[in-house]
Design a protein around this motif. Sequence first.
Motif, short mmCIF file in Angstrom:
data_model
loop_
_atom_site.label_atom_id
_atom_site.label_comp_id
_atom_site.label_asym_id
_atom_site.label_seq_id
_atom_site.Cartn_x
_atom_site.Cartn_y
_atom_site.Cartn_z
N ILE A 172 0.77 -1.32 -0.42
CA ILE A 172 0.16 0.02 -0.01
C ILE A 172 0.28 1.15 -0.54
CG2 ILE A 172 -1.69 1.40 0.80
CD1 ILE A 172 -2.67 -1.36 2.34
N GLU A 173 0.68 2.24 -0.77
CA GLU A 173 1.53 3.42 -1.12
C GLU A 173 0.65 4.83 -0.13
OE1 GLU A 173 4.41 2.92 -2.41
OE2 GLU A 173 4.51 1.12 -2.54
N VAL A 174 1.90 5.26 0.63
CA VAL A 174 0.43 5.73 1.41
C VAL A 174 2.14 7.12 1.72
CG1 VAL A 174 -0.27 6.41 3.72
CG2 VAL A 174 -0.84 4.16 3.29
N VAL A 175 0.89 8.54 1.38
CA VAL A 175 2.06 8.98 1.26
C VAL A 175 2.06 10.55 2.74
CG1 VAL A 175 1.98 9.93 -0.46
CG2 VAL A 175 0.16 10.90 0.69
N ALA A 176 3.07 11.34 3.45
CA ALA A 176 2.53 11.72 5.02
C ALA A 176 3.18 13.16 4.67
CB ALA A 176 3.00 10.44 5.76
N ALA A 177 2.34 14.19 5.41
CA ALA A 177 3.11 15.57 5.70
C ALA A 177 3.94 15.33 6.97
CB ALA A 177 1.94 16.61 5.61
N ILE A 178 5.23 16.28 6.56
CA ILE A 178 6.04 16.86 7.58
C ILE A 178 5.35 18.22 8.04
CG2 ILE A 178 7.73 16.83 9.08
CD1 ILE A 178 8.71 14.41 7.32
N ILE A 179 4.60 18.71 8.70
CA ILE A 179 3.83 19.88 8.80
C ILE A 179 4.48 20.51 9.62
CG2 ILE A 179 2.11 21.39 8.81
CD1 ILE A 179 0.09 19.24 7.87
N VAL A 180 5.01 22.39 9.59
CA VAL A 180 6.17 23.00 9.83
C VAL A 180 5.19 23.53 10.49
CG1 VAL A 180 7.72 23.71 11.46
CG2 VAL A 180 7.68 21.73 9.94
N ASN A 181 4.89 24.40 11.86
CA ASN A 181 4.53 25.73 11.88
C ASN A 181 4.91 26.81 13.18
OD1 ASN A 181 2.44 28.20 11.27
ND2 ASN A 181 0.88 27.71 12.24
N ASN A 182 5.72 27.95 12.44
CA ASN A 182 6.36 28.34 14.21
C ASN A 182 7.53 27.36 15.12
OD1 ASN A 182 4.94 30.80 13.80
ND2 ASN A 182 2.82 29.80 15.05
N GLY A 183 7.48 26.63 14.37
CA GLY A 183 9.16 25.85 14.99
C GLY A 183 8.34 24.53 15.49
N LYS A 184 7.00 23.90 14.99
CA LYS A 184 6.68 22.68 15.56
C LYS A 184 6.06 21.99 14.65
CE LYS A 184 5.59 24.86 20.50
NZ LYS A 184 4.34 24.49 21.55
N LEU A 185 5.91 20.91 14.97
CA LEU A 185 5.71 19.96 13.82
C LEU A 185 4.14 19.74 14.39
CD1 LEU A 185 8.51 17.41 14.31
CD2 LEU A 185 8.37 19.45 12.56
N LEU A 186 3.89 18.87 13.14
CA LEU A 186 1.98 18.95 13.69
C LEU A 186 1.78 17.36 13.76
CD1 LEU A 186 -0.82 19.14 13.48
CD2 LEU A 186 -1.62 19.22 11.16
N LEU A 187 1.52 16.55 14.63
CA LEU A 187 1.11 15.35 14.04
C LEU A 187 -0.66 14.70 15.23
CD1 LEU A 187 3.98 13.75 17.39
CD2 LEU A 187 4.13 13.98 15.36
N ALA A 188 -0.21 12.92 14.16
CA ALA A 188 -2.10 13.42 14.75
C ALA A 188 -1.81 11.73 14.52
CB ALA A 188 -2.77 13.48 13.18
N GLN A 189 -3.42 12.29 16.04
CA GLN A 189 -3.35 10.72 16.67
C GLN A 189 -4.39 9.55 15.78
OE1 GLN A 189 -5.46 10.39 20.51
NE2 GLN A 189 -3.40 8.68 20.90
N ARG A 190 -4.21 7.93 15.50
CA ARG A 190 -5.03 7.45 14.54
C ARG A 190 -6.61 7.09 15.60
NH1 ARG A 190 -2.79 5.58 10.23
NH2 ARG A 190 -4.39 3.72 10.20
N PRO A 191 -7.62 6.85 14.79
CA PRO A 191 -8.13 6.34 14.93
C PRO A 191 -8.78 5.17 15.60
CG PRO A 191 -8.98 7.04 13.28
CD PRO A 191 -7.12 6.91 13.23
N PRO A 192 -10.03 5.08 16.90
CA PRO A 192 -9.78 3.84 17.65
C PRO A 192 -10.22 2.85 16.46
CG PRO A 192 -11.76 5.34 18.43
CD PRO A 192 -11.10 6.12 17.54
N GLN A 193 -10.69 2.70 15.53
CA GLN A 193 -11.14 2.56 14.65
C GLN A 193 -9.54 1.43 13.66
OE1 GLN A 193 -13.14 4.72 14.91
NE2 GLN A 193 -13.22 6.14 12.86
N GLY A 194 -9.26 0.84 13.22
CA GLY A 194 -8.31 0.67 12.11
C GLY A 194 -7.39 0.02 12.54
N ASP A 195 -6.35 0.27 12.13
CA ASP A 195 -4.49 -0.45 12.45
C ASP A 195 -4.33 0.65 13.24
OD1 ASP A 195 -4.70 -2.45 10.86
OD2 ASP A 195 -4.54 -1.83 9.10
#
Length: 138
Positions: free
Chosen positions: A4-27
């Motif tokens: 499976i081909e997946v893309v991910a964004a390393i988003i930076v704003n004001n010296g910080k990175l954006l992380l997202a928590q995977r939802p309870p359903q799914g892998d």
Amino acid sequence: MDMIEVVAAIIVNNGKLLLAQRPPQGDQAGLWEFPGGKMESGETQQQALCRELNEELGIDVHPESYITSHSHPVNGRVINLHGWFVPTFIGTPDNRHHTALVWVTPQEACQYPMAPADVPLLNAFMASPAATSAGLFP
């Protein structure tokens, strides 16, 4: 094994990175990741990233530079994760898909339980010139 081909964004704003928590359903429920998602047939990595970030976060982006790719087995499949540096975006990230979103320093990111495929992306980004240009180092 399915790939499976997946893309991910390393988003930076004001010296910080954006992380997202995977939802309870799914892998990999509850683990933290860089936002993004699966590529659709015929899409480039950049097109997929733009589409996914608009769908999941309601932001418009222009991926600036490719960082690295990493393959990782997950539940009988191989995830090929491709990381892109996104230093600017239009809009305010709105949590439409994940359990939570957080802005963290690179040091704080290491304290979050991250999805295994995302860890090499973080390490490659922090070793890249993009991290310096993003103002993540004094």
